[in-house]
Design an enzyme around this catalytic site. Sequence first.
Site, PDB file in Angstrom:
ATOM      1  N   ASN A 106       1.001  -1.356  -0.078  1.00 33.23           N
ATOM      2  CA  ASN A 106      -0.032  -0.129   0.136  1.00 33.23           C
ATOM      3  C   ASN A 106       0.876   1.164   0.240  1.00 33.23           C
ATOM      4  O   ASN A 106       1.817   1.583   0.853  1.00 33.23           O
ATOM      5  CB  ASN A 106      -0.788   0.152   1.078  1.00 33.23           C
ATOM      6  CG  ASN A 106      -1.330   1.511   1.136  1.00 33.23           C
ATOM      7  OD1 ASN A 106      -2.675   1.582   0.337  1.00 33.23           O
ATOM      8  ND2 ASN A 106      -1.978   2.061   2.406  1.00 33.23           N
ATOM      9  N   HIS A 108       0.549   5.285   0.738  1.00 35.50           N
ATOM     10  CA  HIS A 108       0.525   6.679   2.363  1.00 35.50           C
ATOM     11  C   HIS A 108       1.482   7.351   1.739  1.00 35.50           C
ATOM     12  O   HIS A 108       2.068   7.893   2.060  1.00 35.50           O
ATOM     13  CB  HIS A 108       0.444   5.567   4.100  1.00 35.50           C
ATOM     14  CG  HIS A 108      -0.450   6.602   4.544  1.00 35.50           C
ATOM     15  ND1 HIS A 108      -1.861   6.354   4.440  1.00 35.50           N
ATOM     16  CD2 HIS A 108       0.095   7.198   5.752  1.00 35.50           C
ATOM     17  CE1 HIS A 108      -2.546   7.032   5.578  1.00 35.50           C
ATOM     18  NE2 HIS A 108      -1.085   7.957   5.973  1.00 35.50           N
ATOM     19  N   SER A 135       5.375   6.986   2.007  1.00 40.14           N
ATOM     20  CA  SER A 135       5.250   5.195   2.832  1.00 40.14           C
ATOM     21  C   SER A 135       4.903   4.556   1.795  1.00 40.14           C
ATOM     22  O   SER A 135       4.026   4.847   0.927  1.00 40.14           O
ATOM     23  CB  SER A 135       5.223   5.216   4.048  1.00 40.14           C
ATOM     24  OG  SER A 135       5.612   5.954   5.399  1.00 40.14           O
ATOM     25  N   ASP A 144      -3.396   0.869   7.884  1.00 37.74           N
ATOM     26  CA  ASP A 144      -1.289   1.053   7.628  1.00 37.74           C
ATOM     27  C   ASP A 144      -1.113   1.637   8.837  1.00 37.74           C
ATOM     28  O   ASP A 144       0.006   2.172   8.770  1.00 37.74           O
ATOM     29  CB  ASP A 144      -1.569   2.435   7.555  1.00 37.74           C
ATOM     30  CG  ASP A 144      -3.084   3.842   6.607  1.00 37.74           C
ATOM     31  OD1 ASP A 144      -3.160   2.832   5.366  1.00 37.74           O
ATOM     32  OD2 ASP A 144      -3.449   4.238   6.520  1.00 37.74           O
TER      33      ASP A 144
HETATM   34  C1  GAR Z   1      -2.384   8.773  -2.988  1.00 33.26           C
HETATM   35  O1  GAR Z   1      -1.058  10.025  -2.299  1.00 33.26           O
HETATM   36  C2  GAR Z   1      -2.292   7.132  -1.940  1.00 33.26           C
HETATM   37  O2  GAR Z   1      -0.969   7.418  -1.233  1.00 33.26           O
HETATM   38  C3  GAR Z   1      -2.921   7.810  -0.994  1.00 33.26           C
HETATM   39  O3  GAR Z   1      -4.152   8.167  -2.030  1.00 33.26           O
HETATM   40  C4  GAR Z   1      -3.619   8.643  -3.182  1.00 33.26           C
HETATM   41  C5  GAR Z   1      -4.195   8.561  -4.332  1.00 33.26           C
HETATM   42  O4  GAR Z   1      -4.410   9.493  -5.662  1.00 33.26           O
HETATM   43  N1  GAR Z   1      -3.869   6.766  -0.249  1.00 33.26           N
HETATM   44  C6  GAR Z   1      -4.236   6.639   1.163  1.00 33.26           C
HETATM   45  O5  GAR Z   1      -4.204   7.726   1.509  1.00 33.26           O
HETATM   46  C7  GAR Z   1      -4.301   5.440   1.417  1.00 33.26           C
HETATM   47  N2  GAR Z   1      -4.820   5.929   2.740  1.00 33.26           N
HETATM   48  P1  GAR Z   1      -4.461   8.987  -6.408  1.00 33.26           P
HETATM   49  O6  GAR Z   1      -5.678   8.113  -6.724  1.00 33.26           O
HETATM   50  O7  GAR Z   1      -4.060   9.852  -7.978  1.00 33.26           O
HETATM   51  O8  GAR Z   1      -3.254   8.082  -7.041  1.00 33.26           O
END
Ligand code: GAR
Length: 197
Positions: A106, A108, A135, A144
Amino acid sequence: MLELVVLISGAGSNLRALLDAARDAEYPARVVAIGADRDAEGLDLGEEYGIPTFTVPFTAFATRQEWGAALAEQIRPWTPDLLVLSGFMRLLPHDVVAEFSPAIVNTHPAHLPEFPGAHAVRDALVAGVRQTGASVILVDDGVDSGPIIVQERIPVEPDDSESTLHDRIKHVERRLLIQTVLDIANGTVDLKELARA
Ligand code: GAR
């Protein structure tokens, strides 16, 4: 060659970076399917890159367990070497984690264990920290909370908004994700060993 199933909930910009990396014949991974828990914008990437997609709407099921079982049913036929949660905003139920573990990673947008959860960038801004991070972790049953594979610090600028900060974090996340998949493929990162640690 690692075969990846990538799960998304949003725009899929990190997924796009991974798809672009995988266009290089030397890159040792390919995305074989893209899945989502909702009608995510990033599903359009399936058409653009010629990759099958599936959607298992969280809201269509009475329980997280039932939703998870339906999701696993969609993932299973692809027999992925690695499941990548890339902006996937749902907690996977225990059965799904157990079925695909330890091959689930995942990304984060924080320096875990700081700011877990769905609003990591906003939470960092509200906390007034001078630096946050990005991360890539192994997924376990918690929010997480899995072992950290790689992470990097990113400064918070005084005039940052949630979107400017998140954009900068995503640039780092993309690089870390692409490198992590490469490291898993070439054995530099051993997920089984990480899960045991
Ligand atoms: C990313 O920053 C990812 O790390 C986060 O959502 C965004 C997705 O962006 N994930 C979380 O917050 C999970 N807890 P994207 O759809 O443009 O790739």
